[in-house]
Design an enzyme around this catalytic site. Structure first.
Site, PDB file in Angstrom:
ATOM      1  N   ASP A  18       5.956  81.911  23.818  1.00 57.21           N
ATOM      2  CA  ASP A  18       7.295  81.350  23.640  1.00 57.21           C
ATOM      3  C   ASP A  18       8.258  82.435  23.164  1.00 57.21           C
ATOM      4  OD1 ASP A  18       5.256  79.379  23.596  1.00 57.21           O
ATOM      5  OD2 ASP A  18       6.567  77.962  22.589  1.00 57.21           O
ATOM      6  N   HIS A  20      11.850  82.016  22.628  1.00 64.01           N
ATOM      7  CA  HIS A  20      12.798  81.435  21.671  1.00 64.01           C
ATOM      8  C   HIS A  20      13.980  82.356  21.351  1.00 64.01           C
ATOM      9  CE1 HIS A  20      11.193  77.545  20.721  1.00 64.01           C
ATOM     10  NE2 HIS A  20       9.989  78.032  20.467  1.00 64.01           N
ATOM     11  N   ASP A  47       9.805  77.528  26.565  1.00 66.07           N
ATOM     12  CA  ASP A  47      10.584  77.714  25.337  1.00 66.07           C
ATOM     13  C   ASP A  47      11.255  79.086  25.342  1.00 66.07           C
ATOM     14  OD1 ASP A  47       9.986  75.200  24.508  1.00 66.07           O
ATOM     15  OD2 ASP A  47       8.868  75.777  22.718  1.00 66.07           O
ATOM     16  N   ASN A  73       9.266  72.342  25.873  1.00 63.34           N
ATOM     17  CA  ASN A  73       9.913  71.187  25.241  1.00 63.34           C
ATOM     18  C   ASN A  73      11.350  71.503  24.804  1.00 63.34           C
ATOM     19  OD1 ASN A  73       8.408  72.782  23.152  1.00 63.34           O
ATOM     20  ND2 ASN A  73       9.385  71.336  21.743  1.00 63.34           N
ATOM     21  N   HIS A  74      11.653  72.763  24.518  1.00 61.80           N
ATOM     22  CA  HIS A  74      13.023  73.096  24.122  1.00 61.80           C
ATOM     23  C   HIS A  74      13.970  73.101  25.314  1.00 61.80           C
ATOM     24  CE1 HIS A  74      12.753  73.953  19.778  1.00 61.80           C
ATOM     25  NE2 HIS A  74      11.469  74.011  20.075  1.00 61.80           N
ATOM     26  N   HIS A 181       3.640  76.600  22.826  1.00 62.89           N
ATOM     27  CA  HIS A 181       4.039  75.393  22.110  1.00 62.89           C
ATOM     28  C   HIS A 181       3.602  75.345  20.645  1.00 62.89           C
ATOM     29  CE1 HIS A 181       5.546  71.411  21.585  1.00 62.89           C
ATOM     30  NE2 HIS A 181       4.380  70.821  21.516  1.00 62.89           N
TER      31      HIS A 181
END
Length: 216
Positions: A18, A20, A47, A73-74, A181
């Site tokens: 991820d 981010h 993500d 999910n983001h 995740h």
């Protein structure tokens, strides 16, 4: 739902956890392996955005021909928020989970970039590496990869049952699966499922792995 990739006969394949919004960390990791955008491929577990100030730059990576991600999910949170608007519960939920970068990046531009990115953010990817295959989803894969296109969407994007139970049952029908995740202190393997999210936005550690290492 699923995008399949033939073996890369020109260069190498890498998988990354991820991101981010940590664009600088990603660039440093790629420089560390002398990544070639003309020959190598990068597969990301999703993500790309949230919690990092460079989220918009990371989202734009989805449009690069050498970059291949799945929906996290983001991305799902952002899609719902931008669809429902700034007065919605979905917007509030996104802000709570790190979406406030959109205020500086601009709502309209972010919406355009997310819409463009979603055309190439499937729920799953399958990558041929030599004679073997590596699957990729954001969260929980099914126990039989051949059923990936019938798998529960929420489990693929949000699920944590396998890691919470320490379940080492291999996913059949595929040699390895890469997920993110759930933040782990260091890359973790349960059965043939590899967890690569080492918390880039909090720890400053972004995990990048050569696909061949996952199959050793």
């Amino acid at each position: 739902m699923l995008i399949q990739h033939r073996a890369n006969t020109r260069g190498r394949d890498f998988f990354v956890g991820d991101i981010h919004g940590q664009y600088r960390l990603l660039q440093e990791a790629l420089q560390g392996v002398a990544f070639s955008t003309s020959e190598d491929r990068l597969f990301c577990v999703g993500d790309l955005i949230d919690r990092g100030a460079d989220s918009l730059a990371c989202l734009k990576l989805a449009l690069m021909p050498w970059f291949h991600a799945v929906c996290g999910n983001h991305e799902d949170l952002a899609w719902n928020a931008l669809r429902d608007g700034e007065d919605s519960h979905a917007w509030e939920l996104w802000m709570i989970n790190g979406g406030d970068w959109v205020i500086d990046s601009g709502v309209n531009e972010t919406r355009r970039e997310l819409q463009a990115a979603f055309r190439d953010l499937p729920l799953a990817r399958e990558v041929a590496v030599g004679s073997k295959g590596i699957g990729m989803v954001h969260a929980d894969p099914p126990y039989d990869w051949s059923r990936i296109e019938k798998a529960d969407r929420d489990a693929l994007i949000w699920g944590r049952s396998r890691i919470q139970q320490g379940d080492e049952t291999p996913v059949v029908g595929i040699d390895a699966v890469v997920v993110g995740h759930t933040i782990v202190e260091r890359p973790l393997t349960l059965g043939n499922v590899h967890y690569l999210d080492t918390g880039a936005f909090t720890t400053g550690r972004l995990t990048l792995v050569d696909a061949r290492e996952l199959l050793e």
